[in-house]
Design a protein around this motif. Sequence first.
Motif, PDB file in Angstrom:
ATOM      1  N   LEU A  46      51.834 -81.774 -35.891  1.00 43.25           N
ATOM      2  CA  LEU A  46      51.388 -82.481 -34.692  1.00 43.25           C
ATOM      3  C   LEU A  46      52.407 -82.442 -33.560  1.00 43.25           C
ATOM      4  N   LEU A  77      41.204 -82.982 -20.380  1.00 39.27           N
ATOM      5  CA  LEU A  77      40.608 -83.458 -21.630  1.00 39.27           C
ATOM      6  C   LEU A  77      39.121 -83.666 -21.381  1.00 39.27           C
ATOM      7  N   VAL A 101      49.746 -87.043 -21.165  1.00 42.99           N
ATOM      8  CA  VAL A 101      48.351 -86.627 -21.294  1.00 42.99           C
ATOM      9  C   VAL A 101      47.749 -87.036 -22.631  1.00 42.99           C
ATOM     10  N   TRP A 102      48.554 -87.051 -23.720  1.00 46.58           N
ATOM     11  CA  TRP A 102      47.996 -87.349 -25.034  1.00 46.58           C
ATOM     12  C   TRP A 102      47.678 -88.832 -25.201  1.00 46.58           C
ATOM     13  N   LEU A 103      48.265 -89.697 -24.364  1.00 48.94           N
ATOM     14  CA  LEU A 103      47.955 -91.116 -24.428  1.00 48.94           C
ATOM     15  C   LEU A 103      47.027 -91.555 -23.289  1.00 48.94           C
ATOM     16  N   LYS A 104      46.630 -90.606 -22.442  1.00 48.57           N
ATOM     17  CA  LYS A 104      45.735 -90.915 -21.327  1.00 48.57           C
ATOM     18  C   LYS A 104      44.432 -91.564 -21.783  1.00 48.57           C
ATOM     19  N   LEU A 149      38.826 -80.581 -30.261  1.00 44.70           N
ATOM     20  CA  LEU A 149      39.669 -81.219 -31.258  1.00 44.70           C
ATOM     21  C   LEU A 149      38.888 -81.897 -32.383  1.00 44.70           C
ATOM     22  N   VAL A 182      40.275 -79.552 -25.050  1.00 42.75           N
ATOM     23  CA  VAL A 182      41.524 -79.529 -24.283  1.00 42.75           C
ATOM     24  C   VAL A 182      41.590 -78.227 -23.503  1.00 42.75           C
ATOM     25  N   LEU A 188      47.189 -77.248 -29.978  1.00 43.00           N
ATOM     26  CA  LEU A 188      45.980 -78.031 -29.766  1.00 43.00           C
ATOM     27  C   LEU A 188      45.255 -77.656 -28.483  1.00 43.00           C
ATOM     28  N   THR A 246      56.197 -88.516 -25.978  1.00 40.43           N
ATOM     29  CA  THR A 246      55.250 -87.549 -26.528  1.00 40.43           C
ATOM     30  C   THR A 246      54.473 -86.794 -25.457  1.00 40.43           C
ATOM     31  N   HIS A 306      52.301 -79.302 -29.723  1.00 44.07           N
ATOM     32  CA  HIS A 306      51.164 -79.625 -28.875  1.00 44.07           C
ATOM     33  C   HIS A 306      50.428 -78.379 -28.389  1.00 44.07           C
ATOM     34  N   LYS A 326      42.732 -84.467 -16.218  1.00 46.95           N
ATOM     35  CA  LYS A 326      43.916 -84.078 -16.997  1.00 46.95           C
ATOM     36  C   LYS A 326      43.638 -82.910 -17.945  1.00 46.95           C
TER      37      LYS A 326
END
Length: 446
Positions: free
Chosen positions: A295, A263, A131-134, A306, A328, A301, A128, A298, A261
């Motif tokens: 979703l 975020l 960065v989205w799981l960071k 968010l 973001v 987003l 995925t 990406h 990153k």
Amino acid sequence: MLKKVLKLGLLTLILVVVTKIYIVSTTYMSLSALKEKTTDSYLLTYKWISSGLDGSLSIEGVEFTPFILKRTFYIDKIELRYSNYFSLLSGISGLFSGDLDGVVSLELPDVTTEIKGKPFKQWLADETGQVWLKPFDLYGCGSVRHLSEDGLKQMGINSLQAAIRVDIEQNALEQDTISLSLDLKHFGRLELNTGWRKNSVNQAVRAAELSKLELQTFSLNYQEAGLFRRLNILCNPSPKKELEYFSLLAATEWKQELHNKGLMVSQNLTAAYREFLLQGGEIKVSGAIPKGVDLTRHQSLLDKELIGYFSARLWLNNQEVYKPALFVDSAILFPKPVPVAEKSVSQKKLVFKAGYREIAKENVANFIGQKMRVSMTNNKNYEGQLSKVTEYNLDLLQTMPGGQVSYPLMLNDIETVEIWFNDESSLPVTTNVFPAYEQGDAASLK
């Protein structure tokens, strides 16, 4: 009369036996075909298939080995439940081709796997995007960002266990709703309820395309089960370092790494993260997007706050977190190269041009309150108002939807510092003045 009743009972029994044989044989053939198609991806074995008159289909003694994860999952039983026996009978033939009509729940009450092998989170991040799981990495633990086999053993965890249940139905809003109950034992319990555009779940499964799913509502409850205290013991071997120290350090690193990153998290959200690590307990999130959102896209987003975009609210131990924000920034995620301006030697008419001027890092404390731009050694760029300078770091303040976000930047990681100057009188004497002027017409030299 008795003979007719006996005949009817015998006929019913035969019909039940025949239909159960049909269900089991269809399931067996479908599983065999599926195993042949996926021999390069995973290994699947099982011991027993059965069905019930309540509309349930059970596969027992399952061993599932995804080769990419390099580990085996031992599943005591997989139970798929239809709304009734007739739905099971009519729907079983299309189940393995993606037809979920009539399916109401899927339950795996006992799943166990080894702690060795590729971490599931790492595999998910590869699929995925990292960065989205960071935000879910491990912080406050030195250079360790993921729990390894040795780390889990030090925490007293020798195997991973879970109980999983998924429920599918339509609600009063005519949405497809999917509810996930995930009990991860040592790692806590998660309850996730989602609402999707009507019929989008079945369409997505049939076509094997997640992009057909459109999320409209969601709520998430996570109950911590002592994991943070175990992490504190693992990451803080010194007895003098308490959980409060670990939570503060982890929250500071969490915010910094997310900023790097792209975020951007607000102070309120950072404080909530720290308190959750310190207190444990329960965290709740809920939100809604009536128009729906895909979703898998990406890009949609990017450059959005968010929490506001999803109309989300956040509670920690039943206390709502005041104005949390997560922005973001695409400029940090995908930085653009800075063009290098050419210099001309044939100049006579010089006109001051407002803009950024580079200064020495040692002089940065003289420009509190001014707009500045910072380039880091990792090629990331930050821009904002200089709000504070200490011996080791500086803070940049940026205004965005939902409030202001502060960027804490370590001085040792800064490559260059540039300050915005509006006119010549504001230039410091140590600044190179010549680049502050716009070149005139070369003909004026004659």
